[in-house]
Structure formats: structure tokens, C-alpha cells
Enzyme design. Structure first.
Site, PDB file in Angstrom:
ATOM      1  N   ALA A 188       0.854  -1.190   0.000  1.00  0.00           N
ATOM      2  CA  ALA A 188       0.000   0.000   0.000  1.00  0.00           C
ATOM      3  C   ALA A 188       0.886   1.233   0.000  1.00  0.00           C
ATOM      4  CB  ALA A 188      -0.925   0.003   1.220  1.00  0.00           C
ATOM      5  N   LYS A 189       0.289   2.379  -0.202  1.00  0.00           N
ATOM      6  CA  LYS A 189       1.014   3.647  -0.107  1.00  0.00           C
ATOM      7  C   LYS A 189       0.001   4.760   0.063  1.00  0.00           C
ATOM      8  CE  LYS A 189       5.453   4.691  -0.295  1.00  0.00           C
ATOM      9  NZ  LYS A 189       6.517   3.849   0.282  1.00  0.00           N
TER      10      LYS A 189
END
Length: 546
Positions: free
Chosen positions: A228-229
Site C-alpha cells: 500500500a502507499k
């Protein structure tokens, strides 16, 4: 991600050449794919996955019977196989990602129409966007595997994208609206994991790319996380500390329902650090109770981990060491280094290169670059910058244009700043022997082809900068255990995991000396034998036997 319909899960066997495991695969119309197996439409189709899969890596066959697909032929491809990264970029990532199903919701047709926003590339003057570049590398990997085209989107399209607007009153009384994003790419191997960055150029396209890279990175490092980011489009340097804190807390309130200790675990990234993670933890605890494991990179005194601050830079040095060994180029102390970026990653990498006898001849940051052919005094330079001085004002060096730094003569070039800095226009000018990607996505696909033709070995970002997420995992484990490790223990764990993943050194003794030896031995038998062979863009290749 359009996931309105409730998911029904069934436990089905997962085929593996290692110890038996079970994977959670969605049923009821949700398409799931187990890497190295067949498309599973429901639990009853699990038997179809039992057929062993054979694959080849650049003409080098993987033994029939393995359930692992070689995912990152840099593709995480040909260039990876010319480096010490080959064992993990091929066998390690594939075996690890084979441990779970990738799912899309029933109403996934809209996701297949997803295209990157071109505002991003227009603003930066790029030929292609960051997410397109990342997908090209992944696509090359899938083509080398002869992976079915109808399944490839499952490995590219994020599972969920969240965009929010943060409305805040500034210190001067004005009202400002900030765009913020969180992209959750894949969680088949564990909770989503990825940093939060505060930067003016953050947009959904950039975050998509970084989230995808985190999926492959955690698999390469054999860490039980997904990818994720997140980030906020803001220049924190133009704001007061009070404003940055308010903005951080507003972000937590906006995304608190999609993050959690076992769901999505943020961490520091560009322009964020222990301070922001402390605010994040504090705000989240207001709504969800005491949860130190919801975020990593916290201050040591607030349930953080010793060694976390230097982890990404230290991991970069470990990665360089293993690459030099694999290519028979010598030791860290035999090389000269040019480092683009003197933030957390670049500064710590320069520090540790220097401590190990390496000669750092040039560094740069947003203000420009400096050069000293005899080698920079890195401890003195770090103290100078920490005192509030501009890097380019350092007295014991010659000032240079930051754009010229990438093309300066050196043995090892370390891009440790923004992505997309090595391009088709400057790749032919590089005067280095290897490129060590400490930044995320610093090399474009077009530049990568040029470097392959020139015989310049590139150590991929998903391995090079994996030290940060490795120690984030250690911090998360300590939070779950309510037990703190000593710094030497953390560093030994990171080194053992790094060298074991590279398949070059780091045998059982190194692993057994670290406090988390049991976890580090999980994939010890993935790579039974690694031998050098001819071929590969950098003049080296690897035979990989699983």
C-alpha cells in the site's frame, strides 16, 4: 474499489513445495488467482490448482513441480538476473506471493477500465507516468512467464483506492483544502503495508505506482505484508509544525476505517518521520483504543524500534555489499560512490558506506550538489546540514549542478531521491559500473533498456530499499509482543534476512544468532542452490533451483 457486496470466504488448500499452508480464498463470484496454479472461481475448484507448474527463467528451467511463479523478472526482469537480486527477484518473490489468493470484488469491470491520470506525467514532463513505468516492468515479468493475459490485471489493479479532501484552517486564518490518497494494492500475503509521504507532487498515479512496488518488495523480503502507499499533496516545509500536526491528524480521521494493526499499517516516507507517526498513533488511539501496531516508524520512546531510522540506508549498503560479492567486484571499501539525495536514506547510506571504508565523492539534495574527488567527510557533512545549513554551502567541497551528479564518474551510483530520474535522455551518459536503486522507481523502462545494452547492472529498488520495511516488520512484531529488542539484535536480523534473500551468503549461523531466527528460517529452503552462469544484461546470470 467497488466492494459493496459482502465477501464469503472458504478455506481451501494451497499447493506448496514447502510445508503445507492454507490460504483464504474468496468465493461467491469473486475471481481469485493463486500464483503458479489455476484461476479459482470458488472453493470447489481448488483441486484444479494441484497441477505442478514448470517455468523457465531466461532459458534456465525451474524444476517442474514447484508451485512458485517467477514474478519479478524485472522485470524485476532480465536486469535483476544480472545482479545479486536474481535469487529473490525470481524464486523468492514468486514462492512468497504464491502463498495466497489475489481477489477482485464481483463488480470489478470498472477496475479493468482503470487508466493512470495523465495530469501527473504532463506536470513532470515525463513520457509516461510512474504507474505506467511500474506496470511495464511487471508486465515484462508476466510475459517472460507466459502468464495468461486475462489474469494479468489481477496483479496490476489495486484492490482499493481512497481519495479524500482535508479541509483545514491555517495559522493565518485562511481555509485550505489538501488532496490525500491511500492506495491498497494487494493483501494476499498479509496486511497492507506502505508509507505516507507529504510532497507537493503527490497524486493518485504516483501513489498507485508506489503501492504496487510495496507488494513486490514485501514479497521479495519474505515479510508477511501486502502493499500500500499514501500521501498528501502538500509542501510541509512551507507550514508550521502546528499545521503539519493538524493535517496529519485530519488524515487519520479520514482514513481510520480502512487502516488497522491487521488491515493496513502506514509508515514514514518522504517528508514524514517519527514525529508524524507519533501523531498518527495518538490520533488513531483516540478512536480505536491503544494500538501501537497500527503504524511503524514511531519514536523509540513511544513503542518504536531501535534501528528503524537508519534501516533503509543500512539495507542499501547491505544490498550493495551482496551485489559486489556476486559480481566479484570487490568490497565496499574498494568502491567510489555518488549519491543523489541526502535525506534520511541517502545520508545514512553515505554514513555507512564511509564507515565501511567506501569513498563518497559526491552527494546532492534539492539545493544542488557537492563534489570532492578525495572523498567527502560524511560525518562532518551530516553535522553541517543538521545545524540548518544548506548542503551546497559545505566548505570542504566543490559545488556542482545537481543535474550533473548522475553523470559523474564513479563505481556505484545511488539514486536515493525521487523516482524517474534516470531516463532515456541521460542513461547513455552515466559513468558508473552499477546502479543501486535506493529510491522508488528511479529508472524508467526506456533507460533500463539502455543500461542493459551498456552492461551496467541495476540493483532493483524492491530489494535495495527493503531494509526500511524489514525493520518496520520487526517493530510491528515487537508491538504485538509488547517486548523491545536491542539495536544489535535488530541489525543482525536485518542483515541475516538480507543476505539470505540474496542467496549469496548468510547461512544458518547468521540466522540463528538473531532473535527472530524462527521467522527468518521460514523460507530458508526456497533457494537450495544458486550458481553463476553466463548471460544477463550486466554480463552475469544465475541458475536458480527451487
Amino acid at each position: 474499489c467497488n466492494a459493496a457486496s459482502p465477501r464469503r470466504y472458504a478455506r481451501v488448500p494451497f499447493l506448496s513445495t514447502r510445508s503445507p499452508r492454507r490460504a483464504m480464498l474468496p468465493t461467491g463470484g469473486i475471481l481469485s488467482v493463486t500464483l503458479g496454479a489455476s484461476l479459482l472461481r470458488n472453493a470447489s475448484a481448488a483441486a484444479a490448482a494441484a497441477a505442478p507448474l514448470g517455468a523457465s527463467l531466461g532459458g534456465v528451467p525451474l524444476q517442474s513441480g514447484t508451485s512458485a511463479a517467477v514474478l519479478t523478472w524485472r522485470a524485476y526482469g532480465q536486469r535483476a538476473c544480472s545482479t545479486a537480486a536474481a535469487p529473490f527477484c525470481a524464486a523468492r518473490a514468486s514462492a512468497a506471493l504464491g502463498g495466497g489468493g489475489l481477489a477482485l470484488p464481483p463488480q470489478s469491470e470498472n477496475l479493468h477500465k482503470w487508466q493512470p491520470q495523465h495530469q501527473h506525467q504532463q506536470r513532470r514532463g515525463m513520457a509516461s507516468s510512474h504507474s505506467e513505468n511500474t506496470n511495464k516492468f511487471v508486465g515484462e515479468a508476466l510475459q517472460q512467464l507466459d502468464y495468461p493475459a486475462k489474469l494479468q490485471r489481477l496483479l496490476i489493479v489495486p484492490q482499493r483506492e481512497v481519495s479524500v479532501e482535508l479541509v483545514m484552517q491555517l495559522d493565518n486564518g485562511e481555509i485550505e483544502v489538501f488532496n490525500a490518497f491511500r492506495v491498497q494494492h494487494n493483501n494476499s500475503r498479509g496486511p497492507f503495508k506502505g508509507g505516507l509521504r507529504f510532497h507537493p507532487q503527490v497524486d493518485i498515479d504516483d501513489v498507485r505506482s508506489l503501492a504496487s512496488l510495496m507488494t513486490w518488495k514485501t514479497a521479495v523480503m519474505d515479510i508477511p505484508f501486502g502493499g500500500a502507499k499514501g500521501g498528501i499533496a502538500v509542501d510541509p516545509k512551507s507550514m508550521s509544525e502546528r499545521e503539519v500536526e493538524k493535517l496529519t491528524r485530519k488524515l487519520v480521521v479520514a482514513i481510520k476505517e480502512v487502516i488497522g494493526t491487521y488491515e493496513d499499517i502506514p509508515a514514514p516516507d518522504m517528508n514524514t518521520g517519527a514525529r508524524e507517526m507519533a501523531w498518527f498513533f495518538d490520533e488513531y488511539s483516540k478512536y480505536k483504543g491503544f494500538n501501537p501496531g497500527v503504524v511503524t516508524g514511531k519514536p523509540v520512546y513511544l513503542h518504536g524500534s531501535l534501528g528503524r531510522e537508519a534501516a533503509t540506508g543500512r539495507g542499501t549498503v547491505f544490498a550493495t555489499r551482496e551485489l559486489l560479492r556476486a559480481l566479484h567486484m570487490g568490497k565496499i571499501s574498494d568502491m567510489t560512490y555518488v549519491i543523489q539525495g541526502f535525506g534520511n536514506v541517502g545520508a545514512w547510506a553515505a554514513q555507512i558506506y564511509s564507515e565501511m571504508g567506501g569513498k563518497v565523492t559526491a552527494v546532492s539534495d534539492a539545493s544542488g550538489g557537492i563534489h570532492n574527488a578525495s572523498g567527502l567527510d560524511i560525518p562532518k557533512l551530516r553535522a553541517f546540514v543538521a545545524a540548518g545549513n544548506r548542503l551546497t554551502e559545505f566548505p570542504d567541497a566543490e559545488r556542482i549542478d545537481g543535474k550533473e551528479l548522475l553523470t559523474m564518474p564513479c563505481d556505484v551510483l545511488v539514486p536515493a531521491a525521487m523516482g524517474g530520474v534516470i531516463t532515456e535522455s541521460n542513461a547513455h551518459k552515466l559513468q558508473c559500473r552499477v546502479v543501486v536503486e535506493a529510491a522508488n522507481g528511479p529508472t524508467t523502462p526506456e533507460a533500463d533498456l539502455i543500461l542493459r545494452d551498456r552492461g551496467i547492472t541495476v540493483l532493483p529498488d524492491i530489494y535495495t530499499n527493503g531494509g526500511g520495511v524489514t525493520v518496520s516488520f520487526f517493530e510491528w512484531v515487537q508491538n504485538l509482543q509488547n517486548f523491545k529488542w536491542e539495536e544489535d539484535e535488530v541489525n543482525r536480523c536485518g542483515c541475516g534476512r538480507r543476505t539470505r534473500s540474496a542467496g549469496v551468503c548468510g547461512g544458518g549461523n547468521e540466522v540463528n544468532r538473531c532473535g527472530c531466527g524462527g521467522r527468518m528460517l521460514l523460507a530458508q529452503h526456497d533457494i537450495v542452490e544458486v550458481g553463476m552462469s553466463g548471460g544477463g544484461g550486466g554480463g552475469h546470470g544465475f541458475h536458480i533451483h527451487i
